[in-house]
Scaffold this active site. Structure first.
Site, PDB file in Angstrom:
ATOM      1  N   ASP A 109       0.874  -1.169   0.044  1.00  0.00           N
ATOM      2  CA  ASP A 109      -0.105  -0.024  -0.091  1.00  0.00           C
ATOM      3  C   ASP A 109       0.779   1.193   0.035  1.00  0.00           C
ATOM      4  O   ASP A 109       0.562   2.321  -0.731  1.00  0.00           O
ATOM      5  CB  ASP A 109      -0.849  -0.071   1.432  1.00  0.00           C
ATOM      6  CG  ASP A 109      -2.030  -1.016   1.267  1.00  0.00           C
ATOM      7  OD1 ASP A 109      -1.774  -1.680   0.146  1.00  0.00           O
ATOM      8  OD2 ASP A 109      -2.783  -1.244   2.097  1.00  0.00           O
ATOM      9  N   LYS A 153     -29.882   9.516   6.149  1.00  0.00           N
ATOM     10  CA  LYS A 153     -29.665   9.241   5.000  1.00  0.00           C
ATOM     11  C   LYS A 153     -28.145   8.994   4.749  1.00  0.00           C
ATOM     12  O   LYS A 153     -27.447  10.071   5.012  1.00  0.00           O
ATOM     13  CB  LYS A 153     -30.007  10.517   4.017  1.00  0.00           C
ATOM     14  CG  LYS A 153     -29.578   9.986   2.509  1.00  0.00           C
ATOM     15  CD  LYS A 153     -30.134  11.209   1.475  1.00  0.00           C
ATOM     16  CE  LYS A 153     -29.877  10.891   0.238  1.00  0.00           C
ATOM     17  NZ  LYS A 153     -28.590  10.674  -0.234  1.00  0.00           N
ATOM     18  N   CYS A 169       8.854  29.739  18.254  1.00  0.00           N
ATOM     19  CA  CYS A 169      10.375  29.580  18.162  1.00  0.00           C
ATOM     20  C   CYS A 169      10.915  30.160  19.454  1.00  0.00           C
ATOM     21  O   CYS A 169      11.960  30.160  19.931  1.00  0.00           O
ATOM     22  CB  CYS A 169      10.722  30.630  17.006  1.00  0.00           C
ATOM     23  SG  CYS A 169      10.794  32.375  17.240  1.00  0.00           S
ATOM     24  N   CYS A 184       5.363  37.136  14.873  1.00  0.00           N
ATOM     25  CA  CYS A 184       6.712  36.907  15.569  1.00  0.00           C
ATOM     26  C   CYS A 184       7.679  38.073  14.687  1.00  0.00           C
ATOM     27  O   CYS A 184       7.535  38.060  13.726  1.00  0.00           O
ATOM     28  CB  CYS A 184       7.380  35.538  15.020  1.00  0.00           C
ATOM     29  SG  CYS A 184       8.936  35.486  15.723  1.00  0.00           S
ATOM     30  N   CYS A 232      14.032  32.839  13.591  1.00  0.00           N
ATOM     31  CA  CYS A 232      13.008  32.222  13.741  1.00  0.00           C
ATOM     32  C   CYS A 232      12.838  31.002  12.958  1.00  0.00           C
ATOM     33  O   CYS A 232      12.657  31.061  11.579  1.00  0.00           O
ATOM     34  CB  CYS A 232      11.797  33.012  13.763  1.00  0.00           C
ATOM     35  SG  CYS A 232      10.120  32.011  13.905  1.00  0.00           S
TER      36      CYS A 232
HETATM   37  S1  IVH Z   1     -35.110   4.909   0.377  1.00  0.00           S
HETATM   38  C1  IVH Z   1     -36.962   5.031  -3.684  1.00  0.00           C
HETATM   39  N1  IVH Z   1     -34.040   5.421   2.508  1.00  0.00           N
HETATM   40  O1  IVH Z   1     -30.313   7.816  -0.888  1.00  0.00           O
HETATM   41  C2  IVH Z   1     -36.483   5.547  -2.602  1.00  0.00           C
HETATM   42  N2  IVH Z   1     -32.517   5.643   0.717  1.00  0.00           N
HETATM   43  O2  IVH Z   1     -31.163   9.145  -3.420  1.00  0.00           O
HETATM   44  C3  IVH Z   1     -35.422   4.415  -2.495  1.00  0.00           C
HETATM   45  N3  IVH Z   1     -30.357   6.401   1.297  1.00  0.00           N
HETATM   46  O3  IVH Z   1     -30.147   5.405  -3.461  1.00  0.00           O
HETATM   47  C4  IVH Z   1     -34.202   4.969  -1.165  1.00  0.00           C
HETATM   48  N4  IVH Z   1     -30.409   6.275   3.297  1.00  0.00           N
HETATM   49  O4  IVH Z   1     -28.570   4.816  -1.368  1.00  0.00           O
HETATM   50  C5  IVH Z   1     -33.748   5.444   1.368  1.00  0.00           C
HETATM   51  N5  IVH Z   1     -33.413   5.870   4.823  1.00  0.00           N
HETATM   52  C6  IVH Z   1     -33.114   5.687   3.382  1.00  0.00           C
HETATM   53  C7  IVH Z   1     -31.575   5.902   3.009  1.00  0.00           C
HETATM   54  C8  IVH Z   1     -31.642   5.796   1.419  1.00  0.00           C
HETATM   55  C9  IVH Z   1     -29.858   6.293   2.413  1.00  0.00           C
HETATM   56  C10 IVH Z   1     -29.710   6.557  -0.094  1.00  0.00           C
HETATM   57  C11 IVH Z   1     -29.923   5.268  -1.109  1.00  0.00           C
HETATM   58  C12 IVH Z   1     -30.648   5.861  -2.520  1.00  0.00           C
HETATM   59  C13 IVH Z   1     -30.383   7.357  -2.116  1.00  0.00           C
HETATM   60  C14 IVH Z   1     -31.442   8.066  -2.657  1.00  0.00           C
END
Ligand code: IVH
Length: 669
Positions: free
Chosen positions: A34, A117, A403, A424, A431
């Site tokens: 890596d 989300k 410094c 400074c 420095c």
């Molecule tokens: S529902 C038709 N619930 O957000 C609706 N999506 O732009 C389907 N995501 O592609 C999605 N948390 O990757 C849903 N609690 C949640 C979510 C979620 C993250 C993401 C998911 C989706 C994108 C939608």
């Protein structure tokens, strides 16, 4: 090295990284460590930074470094995997609700399932008779990639479910992600946790996926028929019962005001979560209503993503460090708990200066709002006082530079105020903090432009005590450098080549490279034009004739005082003398064939958005010249705001052309 050679070398490195990407991601049999991979990647990024003409779509600055989907078998989603439309403010939420009422043709009481989300990669899991039989990525929403084996390596994903009420045939959907702490080990390879999750999930060999710890949170379904479950919140509870992880922050809310205040609170708390969240998802809780509302082309009518700001976020100050700049300015920098702002993980934010800390009363341990917009460096905007720890104490700005010197705040005679910036006092290279910054300035693009010697290399050479003064650059022990880790024969010869090349420098660039406060590029040019040669320049210093520079249009007291202060320090003078014997400093090159050649100009009145000095240098760059009185030799009089009438009349009388600033600039395109 010449441009062709640099390009050749760059392409060679790109091919190397392509080969390693293929070995790692397609064949899952990396040939290099890596560390070595990172070194090649860094070399490419450094080259691109130095030479703007180097570009490749295969560069790590463009790609995430993993192979496209041709590696995977494709599979049609039984139910499309759509995305969500976004809301950014209350107005968007109100419109979302209004559209729902319009569609249903009546106002109904709505209950929302509110879910974080998670900013990861969505995946769909097909279970038949309680067995995980297929796992797919979202793909284009219609067709996904079959990544069953990779998904099976995630311990959050059950492979067998024996609950009696678990549906016979169902697609469970959710988010695959990586926690912030696991991401911190991968931050040199991926820009943010989302890219890391995506990279890991799409490995051709699932054993490689297993190495990068992934998590899965379930939140919805694809194919599924149920008469029992009536609400999204009930579905989420069932998911939990069946053995899936669901978010502990899921909840049910009713009004837009409730959504708004929950969003506000969550936005402030999100940095403390173990994974990245880029907003909240609001879904109509009633599944029957969801069915009635259905979908538009790309997204459901029954759900919306309420995004967090893409250019600011809240985080906590872990430490405050003081950085010293080239001119001695002490800049406080907050080390914050890493937070993802619009796709970039931010862990440092500037606090500007001592006065700003006092004005905003910023303290260690404070929760602060950090902004990162465009190219502006991330900075602390405000403190969330509600979150202040009980025993927190005011931050005492150090009165000493790291410094050891006492610092000062300069008094500004014009504003009759003390400067906000603590400094400074510039004691040249005494420095250590200033010295290393001065060397970085010396090698920078506008100064000596030493390609092979970037800022990081200067820091390394400084730490190794290979350089203490600019002139040390020209006496480096290349053999010693070639024994350092990460230095191959080629990089050493590149370094030697660019150092040798930089020895030929024009007087203006040289004067700028010294890094005297208030002597920027333009002022350095003015001084170079006036003094003509380095010998002359040094004579002005030796004979204490610096006040003569006041004759230069554009040079004033501030610059003269700064020059005096700089050369009062005998070691500064010695450094310049030393450099002038090591370098080949040529007179300022004057272009005689520019657009304005053989034309003379004079200004009267104030120019817009441009100083006289800049205007003059612009004319001279284009081979014109500037005179200071109206006479027959003058061709154009350029008038700015409030011109001197006498000059305008005089010019008119001599038939000299009068130009506005705009007309003059149009001569230059
Ligand atoms: S529902 C038709 N619930 O957000 C609706 N999506 O732009 C389907 N995501 O592609 C999605 N948390 O990757 C849903 N609690 C949640 C979510 C979620 C993250 C993401 C998911 C989706 C994108 C939608």
């Amino acid at each position: 090295m010449k441009e062709v050679e640099i390009k050749k070398y760059y392409n060679k490195k790109i091919n190397e990284i392509k080969k390693h990407n293929k070995l790692y991601f397609d064949k899952s049999s990396p040939q290099v460590s890596d560390k070595e991979y990172d070194r090649i990647k860094k070399e490419i990024l450094d080259l691109e930074k130095k030479y703007s003409y180097l570009k490749s779509t295969s560069s790590p600055s463009h790609s995430l470094g993993f192979a496209p989907s041709k590696n995977f078998i494709k599979s049609n989603h039984r139910v499309k995997m759509l995305s969500l439309s976004n809301a950014f403010d209350k107005n968007d939420l109100e419109n979302f609700e209004k559209k729902i009422f319009n569609y249903l043709n009546k106002k109904v009481e709505i209950e929302y399932s509110v879910e974080p989300k998670i900013d990861g990669i969505s995946a769909s899991l097909t279970y038949k008779d309680g067995l995980l039989v297929l796992g797919t990525s979202r793909g284009d929403g219609v067709i996904g990639e079959v990544i069953t084996e990779n998904l099976k390596t995630i311990s959050d994903i059950p492979q067998e479910i024996s609950n009696k009420d678990f549906p016979k045939d169902i697609d469970i959907r959710g988010e695959v992600f990586i926690t912030k702490s696991n991401f911190s080990n991968l931050k040199n390879i991926f820009a943010n946790p989302r890219n890391a999750a995506s990279g890991s999930l799409r490995q051709k060999n699932s054993e490689q996926t297993r190495k990068i710890p992934l998590n899965f949170v379930a939140y919805t379904y694809g194919y599924f028929e149920s008469k029992v479950i009536k609400k999204q919140s009930e579905f989420l509870s069932s998911l939990k019962k069946w053995g899936f992880k669901t978010s502990e922050y899921n909840k049910v809310l009713k009004t837009i005001n409730e959504l708004e205040s929950f969003h506000k609170k969550f936005e402030k708390d999100r940095f403390d979560l173990e994974y990245d969240i880029d907003g909240l998802v609001y879904k109509i809780n009633n599944l029957e209503l969801q069915k009635r509302l259905g979908f538009t082309a790309n997204s459901p009518r029954w759900a919306i993503a309420h995004k967090f700001s893409a250019d600011s976020a809240y985080s906590k100050i872990i430490d405050i460090n003081i950085q010293v700049g080239r001119t001695g300015a002490l800049t406080p920098v907050a080390r914050i708990k890493p937070v993802n702002i619009g796709g970039v993980v931010v862990s440092n934010a500037t606090l500007h200066n001592e006065d700003e800390i006092i004005r905003k009363d910023i303290r260690l341990g404070d929760t602060v709002k950090v902004e990162r917009a465009g190219d502006v460096i991330p900075h602390v905007v405000l403190v969330d006082l509600k979150k202040r720890e009980k025993n927190s104490k005011k931050f005492i700005f150090p009165k000493k530079c790291p410094c050891g010197f006492e610092t000062i705040k300069e008094y500004n005679k014009t504003t009759k105020k003390y400067d906000a910036v603590r400094r400074c006092p510039d004691r040249g290279f005494d420095c250590e903090k200033i010295a290393v910054e001065k060397i970085k300035h010396f090698i920078s693009k506008e100064a000596l432009n030493i390609d092979g010697l970037g800022k990081k290399v200067v820091e390394k050479f400084w730490d190794l005590k290979l350089i203490r003064f600019p002139q040390d650059i020209f006496n480096l022990d290349y053999e010693q450098i070639s024994n350092l880790e990460g230095w191959g024969d080629l990089s050493v010869s590149n370094l030697k080549y660019s150092i040798d090349k930089s020895k030929n420098v024009s007087l203006d660039r040289f004067l700028y490279s010294i890094g005297i406060r208030h002597i920027g590029i333009e002022n350095a040019k003015l001084l170079a034009e006036y003094t003509k040669s380095i010998k002359n320049f040094l004579n002005f210093i030796k004979n204490k004739k610096l006040n003569d520079f006041l004759n230069i249009d554009g040079i004033g007291e501030t610059q003269i005082n700064s020059l005096k202060k700089f050369f009062e320090n005998k070691s500064n003078y010695k450094i310049i003398e030393n450099l002038s014997s090591l370098l080949n400093i040529s007179d300022l090159k004057i272009n005689k064939n520019g657009k304005l050649s053989n034309n003379t100009f004079m200004f009267t009145g104030k120019l817009t958005n441009m100083s006289r000095a800049e205007a003059k240098s612009l004319i001279e760059k284009n081979s014109g010249s500037v005179v200071s009185s109206v006479n027959k030799k003058l061709k154009y009089l350029i008038i700015g705001e409030k011109p001197t009438n006498r000059k305008v009349e005089q010019a008119k009388g001599l038939g000299i052309k009068i130009l506005s600033q705009k007309e003059w600039l149009s001569l230059l395109d």
